[in-house]
Design an enzyme around this catalytic site. Structure first.
Site, PDB file in Angstrom:
ATOM      1  N   ASP A 429      -7.724  -2.366  39.291  1.00 23.54           N
ATOM      2  CA  ASP A 429      -8.699  -3.023  40.153  1.00 23.54           C
ATOM      3  C   ASP A 429      -7.930  -3.570  41.352  1.00 23.54           C
ATOM      4  O   ASP A 429      -6.753  -3.913  41.228  1.00 23.54           O
ATOM      5  CB  ASP A 429      -9.382  -4.165  39.393  1.00 23.54           C
ATOM      6  CG  ASP A 429     -10.301  -4.968  40.292  1.00 23.54           C
ATOM      7  OD1 ASP A 429     -11.232  -4.379  40.850  1.00 23.54           O
ATOM      8  OD2 ASP A 429     -10.060  -6.175  40.452  1.00 23.54           O
ATOM      9  N   ASP A 629      -8.659  -8.218  36.485  1.00 24.44           N
ATOM     10  CA  ASP A 629      -8.608  -9.665  36.264  1.00 24.44           C
ATOM     11  C   ASP A 629      -9.967 -10.329  36.372  1.00 24.44           C
ATOM     12  O   ASP A 629     -10.101 -11.500  36.075  1.00 24.44           O
ATOM     13  CB  ASP A 629      -7.652 -10.318  37.267  1.00 24.44           C
ATOM     14  CG  ASP A 629      -8.278 -10.427  38.652  1.00 24.44           C
ATOM     15  OD1 ASP A 629      -8.944  -9.453  39.070  1.00 24.44           O
ATOM     16  OD2 ASP A 629      -8.110 -11.467  39.306  1.00 24.44           O
ATOM     17  N   ASP A 633     -14.579  -6.673  35.693  1.00 23.02           N
ATOM     18  CA  ASP A 633     -13.669  -5.687  35.115  1.00 23.02           C
ATOM     19  C   ASP A 633     -13.795  -5.607  33.597  1.00 23.02           C
ATOM     20  O   ASP A 633     -13.316  -4.649  32.985  1.00 23.02           O
ATOM     21  CB  ASP A 633     -12.209  -6.033  35.459  1.00 23.02           C
ATOM     22  CG  ASP A 633     -11.961  -6.082  36.950  1.00 23.02           C
ATOM     23  OD1 ASP A 633     -12.576  -5.272  37.663  1.00 23.02           O
ATOM     24  OD2 ASP A 633     -11.172  -6.926  37.397  1.00 23.02           O
TER      25      ASP A 633
END
Length: 735
Positions: A429, A629, A633
């Site tokens: 991400d 994080d 996600d």
């Protein structure tokens, strides 16, 4: 059944879907057995069992099978099944806490007593007082601390099944029973094996305690998500505001949300302008401007002005609830990884039992000596005792995870290790993972003849009263470079466009191009070109102007972490393909990817689509590790073959992951994968040694050439070998 409602939902014509709580599962193979029993029942269309949450979802035809029939079917194979009820989340939490406490109590009893028995056995084996003391100390370990293993083995035996608990029960009971016979009826100089049975139980209880804690963390991810939502809503009734529990909000209700408050449900803006912090859903750090007609999501935060909303989705239909379902579905569809020892024990245990019985009968019939037959049969059971087998996995996991913790890497159990060895693709991400997740001032470009410090000072002074992250980044950057800023007066926010205030008796405007145009400030081609260049680099450009002209352009951006390029290069050197996924636009995403050295970019991806992108990579035959994080996600972390959370991120991302990096150090991703692979390789070596040693020694035991004393010593040596091999993991170092 209480007055609460059972979780039942219609599933197509004539079908009903019911959610059950499953009890008695101790490993992934248990979940597979329960699922198999449910799926094979007449009238069941589909069944899925989630080991992490101890839940089963069954779709069935109520005309062919009832809930009672399903409960009975699962009960026949030794497990419990009960329909879940709405409002029983607190009971579920209490049950998890109670289970962890149960294992811990048994650990605290088994270890001191087991170590005491070991000392007595090593130093005073043949002293009568020591023999009886060891006997007395081993009894509570065997029959109280070890009762869960004995009870489960008995249930499996009634169902004609065998698993790891069967091996534990057979091995420890064989050692204990033979030892008790030697102490009570045998010669005073005979050996006993109370230490063997006691320490096997102590080690395995410790493993079960850690496993119980890991399962509790897995299910707490969903609870953490649900707790993010607002508890109350400001409902407007007949023009008056009234605070009500969020559960009472219905679609179509009109709500008001003040600055700083959470938006209670999914809704549409009908009045007001504001910036809404959607980072908990999108992971992106810049609040999104909202005007009448725009959609807002429940649990996001209203950052600036007051908003009047009309509820469009409540309860299980909200975006937050859908993310919860994504996590549950990803957990449920992930195939359980069966313990290697369980797979082998299904064959190994019956073979050993038959071999032990055949040994006794053979010596009795062929040699005419029942006494020698008993000794040989006991030797067979002791050499097949799962001492080294029981230590093979937990010791490697304890040492490997302990070494990882010392290096800032938390690994959640043996299944994680097994999956990690095949990872060939790592998906990062962007926001908060590859980047810092905070806006910072990066560039100040001024028009010809303008003083850069004056432009920055005045822009910073105007933004000092702003709460917008872009404004705060400008202020922080200006103060870092210039020190104290001038005072501003008559501050005014122009929602969605920018801000203005008086600085040095001059009205200064700071904001987007549209604000400059609306206030009649004339720009220049050079500044427009610079702004386009900065935006092409993935930055947010804002203009500053006064007295009829645009004086400069400032850029802020979510800056790249210092270690990101090196971490990506390390993964690529391991032969792993690196992919970046983000909700940013393609141009911004490509700019960040180029800086970090990533070639494959998945841009403009919504939260639900992150899961789809991971599934798409898996459909290509890839084994995917997801690194993230943010809350958005979490579903992708669960869906991935290996979920890796940055420990500086949200709790729910950490709880949903398989591996957690306690710091934001991205080098930990490669370290985690390498350590997981090394630990799993150690487990395979341990299992190979444990089974190999048993198989090699069994013929000696059958022939009578291996008496129980030597068998016990051999198994002790096997255990020492397994533990020593596991301890080598302490030498693991970063690349």
């Amino acid at each position: 059944m209480s007055s609460q409602q059972v979780h039942v939902r219609a599933e197509g014509t004539g079908a009903t879907e019911v959610e059950f709580a499953v009890s008695g599962m101790t490993c992934g193979s248990c979940a597979a057995r329960v699922e198999k029993a449910l799926s094979r029942h007449e009238g069941v269309e589909r069944a899925g069992v989630n080991f992490a949450t101890e839940r089963a979802t069954v779709v069935f035809d109520p005309d062919q099978v009832g809930v009672e029939d399903l409960v009975a079917a699962v009960g026949r194979i030794g497990y419990g099944l009960a329909p879940t009820e709405s409002g029983d989340e607190a009971e579920s939490i209490d049950a998890e806490v109670a289970l962890q406490a149960m294992w811990l109590r048994r650990v605290l009893v088994a270890w001191p007593l087991g170590l005491a028995v070991l000392v007595l056995s090593l130093l005073f084996m043949h002293a009568p007082w020591a023999r009886w003391s060891a006997f007395a100390l081993a009894v509570p370990v065997q029959f109280w601390a070890g009762w869960p293993f004995l009870h489960t083995a008995a249930i499996r035996a009634r169902a004609r099944q065998a698993n790891m608990d069967t091996l534990i029960a057979i091995g420890t009971l064989a050692a204990f029973t033979f030892s008790a016979y030697q102490v009570v009826l045998g010669p005073s100089h005979s050996d006993h094996y109370f230490d063997t049975s006691a320490l096997i139980i102590a080690f395995l209880l410790l493993g079960r305690y850690f496993e119980s804690r890991a399962k509790g963390r897995a299910s707490s991810a969903i609870r953490t998500l649900l707790e993010l939502g607002a508890k109350e809503a400001r409902l407007i009734v007949d023009g008056e505001e009234r605070m009500v529990p969020v559960e009472r909000v219905r679609v179509g209700d009109v709500l008001r949300v003040r600055p700083g408050e959470k938006i209670p449900v999914d809704a549409e803006v009908i009045d007001g302008r504001s910036a809404v912090d959607e980072s908990m859903l999108t992971g992106e750090s810049v609040p999104v401007d909202k005007v009448p007609g725009d959609k807002v999501a429940g649990a996001t935060v209203n950052a600036q002005g007051a908003l009047t909303l009309r509820a469009t989705a409540v309860g299980s239909d909200t975006a937050l609830a859908q993310i919860v379902r994504l996590i549950e579905e990803a957990q449920g569809t992930k195939a359980p990884v069966q313990r290697l020892a369980d797979r082998i024990s299904s064959i190994f245990v019956p073979v050993v039992l038959v071999l032990a019985a055949a040994t006794f009968v053979g010596w009795w019939v062929l040699a005419g000596d029942a006494g020698d037959g008993i000794v040989a049969a006991v030797a067979v059971l002791i050499i097949a005792c799962p001492c080294a087998l029981g230590l093979a996995t937990p010791t490697a996991i304890m040492v490997g995870t302990g070494r990882g913790a010392a290096m800032g890497v938390l690994i959640k159990g043996g299944e994680v290790l097994e999956r990690s060895k095949k990872v060939d693709t790592v998906v990062f991400d962007k926001t908060g993972t590859l980047t810092r997740g905070q806006m910072a001032l990066t560039d100040v470009v001024v028009a010809d003849g303008e003083d850069e410090e004056v432009v920055l000072a005045r822009a910073g002074a105007v933004e000092a009263a702003s709460e917008h992250p872009v404004g705060r980044a400008v202020v922080t950057g200006a103060r870092d470079r210039l020190g104290p800023l001038p005072d501003a007066t008559a501050f005014e926010s122009v929602a969605g466009h920018g801000v203005r205030a008086g600085v040095d008796d001059t009205v200064v405007h700071v904001g987007r191009r549209k604000l400059m145009a609306e206030t009649g400030l004339l720009g220049c081609t050079a500044l427009d070109e610079q702004a386009e260049r900065l935006e092409g680099e993935g930055k947010t450009a804002i203009f500053a102007g006064w007295d009829g002209r645009v004086r400069g352009v400032l850029a802020v951006a979510d800056t790249l972490k210092d270690d990101a390029p090196a971490a990506v290069a390390e993964l690529r050197s391991m032969g792993i393909e690196v992919v970046m996924i983000t909700g940013d636009n393609a141009r911004t995403a490509a700019s960040i990817a180029a800086q970090v050295g990533i070639e494959r970019v998945l841009a403009e991806v919504l939260p639900a689509d992150k899961v789809d992108e991971v599934r798409r990579l898996q459909a290509e035959g890839r084994v995917v590790a997801m690194v993230g994080d943010g809350i958005n996600d979490a579903p992708a972390l669960v869906q991935a073959d290996l979920g890796i959370a940055i420990g500086t991120g949200t709790d729910v991302a950490i709880e949903s992951s398989d591996i957690t990096l306690l710091s934001g150090d991205l080098h930990g991703v490669a370290t985690a994968i390498r350590l997981s692979r090394r630990t799993f390789r150690t487990i395979l070596q341990n299992l190979g040694w444990a089974f190999g040693y048993n198989l090699a020694a069994l013929p000696l035991a059958v022939s009578g050439a291996l008496n129980p004393i030597i068998a016990g010593a051999a198994m002790a040596f096997s255990s020492v070998s397994v533990v020593s091999n596991s301890l080598r993991l302490y030498r693991f170092r970063r690349a």
